[in-house]
Scaffold this motif. Structure first.
Motif, PDB file in Angstrom:
ATOM      1  N   PRO A  65       0.822  -1.209   0.000  1.00  0.00           N
ATOM      2  CA  PRO A  65       0.000   0.000   0.000  1.00  0.00           C
ATOM      3  C   PRO A  65       0.855   1.258   0.000  1.00  0.00           C
ATOM      4  CG  PRO A  65       0.084  -0.955   2.191  1.00  0.00           C
ATOM      5  CD  PRO A  65       0.792  -1.915   1.289  1.00  0.00           C
ATOM      6  N   LEU A 104      -4.678   0.354  -6.661  1.00  0.00           N
ATOM      7  CA  LEU A 104      -5.374  -0.738  -7.339  1.00  0.00           C
ATOM      8  C   LEU A 104      -6.652  -0.289  -8.034  1.00  0.00           C
ATOM      9  CD1 LEU A 104      -5.065  -3.529  -4.602  1.00  0.00           C
ATOM     10  CD2 LEU A 104      -3.631  -3.196  -6.628  1.00  0.00           C
ATOM     11  N   GLU A 105      -6.943   1.013  -8.011  1.00  0.00           N
ATOM     12  CA  GLU A 105      -8.154   1.500  -8.675  1.00  0.00           C
ATOM     13  C   GLU A 105      -8.017   1.363 -10.182  1.00  0.00           C
ATOM     14  OE1 GLU A 105      -7.639   3.386  -4.776  1.00  0.00           O
ATOM     15  OE2 GLU A 105      -6.379   3.319  -6.571  1.00  0.00           O
ATOM     16  N   ARG A 161      -6.044  -2.647   5.383  1.00  0.00           N
ATOM     17  CA  ARG A 161      -7.000  -2.211   4.358  1.00  0.00           C
ATOM     18  C   ARG A 161      -6.564  -2.669   2.970  1.00  0.00           C
ATOM     19  NH1 ARG A 161      -6.772   2.717   7.369  1.00  0.00           N
ATOM     20  NH2 ARG A 161      -5.390   3.606   5.770  1.00  0.00           N
ATOM     21  N   GLY A 162      -5.254  -2.642   2.723  1.00  0.00           N
ATOM     22  CA  GLY A 162      -4.742  -3.062   1.424  1.00  0.00           C
ATOM     23  C   GLY A 162      -4.991  -4.532   1.149  1.00  0.00           C
ATOM     24  N   GLU A 199      -8.556  -4.962  -0.052  1.00  0.00           N
ATOM     25  CA  GLU A 199      -8.702  -4.486  -1.431  1.00  0.00           C
ATOM     26  C   GLU A 199      -8.008  -5.427  -2.410  1.00  0.00           C
ATOM     27  OE1 GLU A 199      -7.959  -0.368  -4.011  1.00  0.00           O
ATOM     28  OE2 GLU A 199      -7.105  -0.588  -2.002  1.00  0.00           O
ATOM     29  N   GLU A 247      -9.989  -8.573  -3.268  1.00  0.00           N
ATOM     30  CA  GLU A 247     -11.054  -8.310  -4.241  1.00  0.00           C
ATOM     31  C   GLU A 247     -10.499  -8.238  -5.661  1.00  0.00           C
ATOM     32  OE1 GLU A 247     -12.703  -4.674  -2.868  1.00  0.00           O
ATOM     33  OE2 GLU A 247     -13.759  -5.583  -1.161  1.00  0.00           O
ATOM     34  N   THR A 248      -9.201  -7.943  -5.779  1.00  0.00           N
ATOM     35  CA  THR A 248      -8.579  -7.792  -7.094  1.00  0.00           C
ATOM     36  C   THR A 248      -8.062  -9.112  -7.648  1.00  0.00           C
ATOM     37  OG1 THR A 248      -7.924  -5.527  -6.544  1.00  0.00           O
ATOM     38  CG2 THR A 248      -6.748  -6.598  -8.363  1.00  0.00           C
TER      39      THR A 248
END
Length: 415
Positions: free
Chosen positions: A148, A264-265, A308-309, A312, A315-316
């Motif tokens: 992150p 990662l967006e 948090r990373g 996320e 999900e990726t």
């Protein structure tokens, strides 16, 4: 459509289209979904998931290696129509673009057979990870280092892993795929102005990457290196599919290690235009990874970002194996390794949690000297990295106490 091969057609105004379309529509099992006006329209249509095959003119402006990779990324296998099947340079270009299926303009009657063959081949191509440890040419796995925001040590760790691979008999390829500004070259003391990544991007666009990428690598301290972006604003030059191409080529030689960005967006609009998104290289690297190593700092802010990373990231990448590395671990933080492990395990299912000590002296010597940890001899930090690599590649070991030696860096060929 089940039982049907759906196709896109891009003739780019070529006269063979008037003969090809009737031949295609008459063949049972083939459905022409759309006639595209240009390559941009073709790439956007491929993202809809409605087509299996694209019939394309080899002379279509903008048809390059990244465009072919984009089609395959979305499950569309290209079939080329060669303007002159007798010209060897056209056949060579087809090979450089990685096109497997094609017919000559005087063989358009056989185009439906090629389309059905391409559709059958595409249905059998499912991405798989490569099992088992490997050190050496032809058996490579791809290790992606992600972390992150907050400078947790992605580049330092990526180079440390690659250096340990080299200690164990590999000559790993390190790719700087950070779209926010690469620093692999600076860490290794590579100070010239040639970006290996951008040179590979230009070679890929010309359909020449397979034949030239070896000459675009740097050789430094037992590593093969493709340096990153010289400035963050040049990320737009790295087309979709470039990282995947480089990883696939690198795997044929051996181990591949990627240093990535932090974000990662995704940019949904990029999918429909065929252009890259800002974080496309990072997402592409994670999509082709065999092993993902996530690094975070051992302090309250760093661990919060890491937690948090991990959510996320899951999900990726779905269920790919993930190892967490807690960097700069020190007693002054106030937590034990067991406490940190319990906290991290609460946010993701992990293959392992590893700790690197806060060895500032070793990292400072490596950074100031432009060297890897493996070049500085044994230290608490290098031993911790070796234990991490034991987990990544069980059954491998250092080759007889071998220590890496620095040779003069071989300049990358300009492209």
């Amino acid at each position: 459509m089940e039982g049907q091969t759906c196709i896109l057609v891009l003739a780019a105004g070529a006269p063979w289209e008037s003969t090809a379309l009737p031949a295609l529509t008459r063949r049972p099992g083939i459905v022409v979904v759309k006639r595209c006006v240009d390559v941009t329209d073709l790439l956007a249509s491929a993202t809809t998931g409605q087509a299996d095959v694209a019939v394309v003119s080899l002379d279509a402006p903008g048809l390059d290696g990244p465009a072919v990779q984009h089609l395959r990324h979305h499950g569309v296998e290209p079939v080329a129509v060669l303007a002159d099947a007798g010209r060897g340079d056209l056949g060579d270009r087809m090979n450089r673009l990685g096109l497997v299926f094609g017919v000559g303009v005087d063989q358009v009657d056989h185009l439906p057979d090629a389309v059905l063959a391409a559709g059958a081949a595409d249905q059998g191509q499912e991405p798989t990870t490569r099992p088992g440890p490997a050190m050496g040419a032809g058996h490579g796995r791809c290790t992606v280092v992600w972390g992150p925001a907050g400078a947790p040590g992605r580049t330092t760790l990526a180079l440390a892993i690659a250096g340990e691979f080299a200690q164990r008999g590999a000559a790993p390829l390190v790719i700087d795929a950070d779209p926010w500004g690469g620093s692999v070259g600076q860490h290794l003391g590579i100070l010239d102005d040639v970006s290996g990544l951008l040179a590979c991007a230009r070679a890929s666009a010309a359909g020449e990457l397979g034949g030239s990428y070896l000459g675009l690598q740097r050789r430094v301290g037992g590593l093969r290196v493709i340096t990153g972006l010289p400035r963050p604003d040049r990320w737009v030059e790295a087309r979709v599919g470039l990282v995947e191409q480089l990883v696939e080529l690198g795997r044929r030689q051996g181990e591949v290690v990627l240093d990535t960005g932090f974000a990662l967006e995704d940019d949904p609009a990029a999918e429909f235009s065929g252009r890259p998104s800002r974080n496309g290289m990072t997402l592409e690297a994670l999509s082709v990874a065999d092993d993902v190593v996530v690094v975070g700092n051992a302090d309250p802010i760093g661990l919060s970002r890491l937690a948090r990373g991990l959510v996320e990231l899951r999900e990726t990448i779905g269920g790919k194996p993930v190892r967490v590395v807690v960097n700069r671990m020190r007693s002054s933080v106030g937590w034990s390794e067991a406490e940190v492990t319990g906290m991290v395990n609460g946010f993701a299912e992990l293959s392992g949690v590893h700790f690197l000590p806060d060895d500032r002296g070793t990292t400072d010597r490596a950074l100031l000297g432009g060297r890897m940890l493996a070049e500085l001899g044994d230290s608490a930090l290098s031993k911790a990295v070796a234990r991490l690599v034991d987990g990544l590649r069980p059954g491998t070991a250092r080759a007889g106490g071998r220590r890496l030696s620095r040779r003069r860096a071989v300049p990358a060929r300009r492209s």
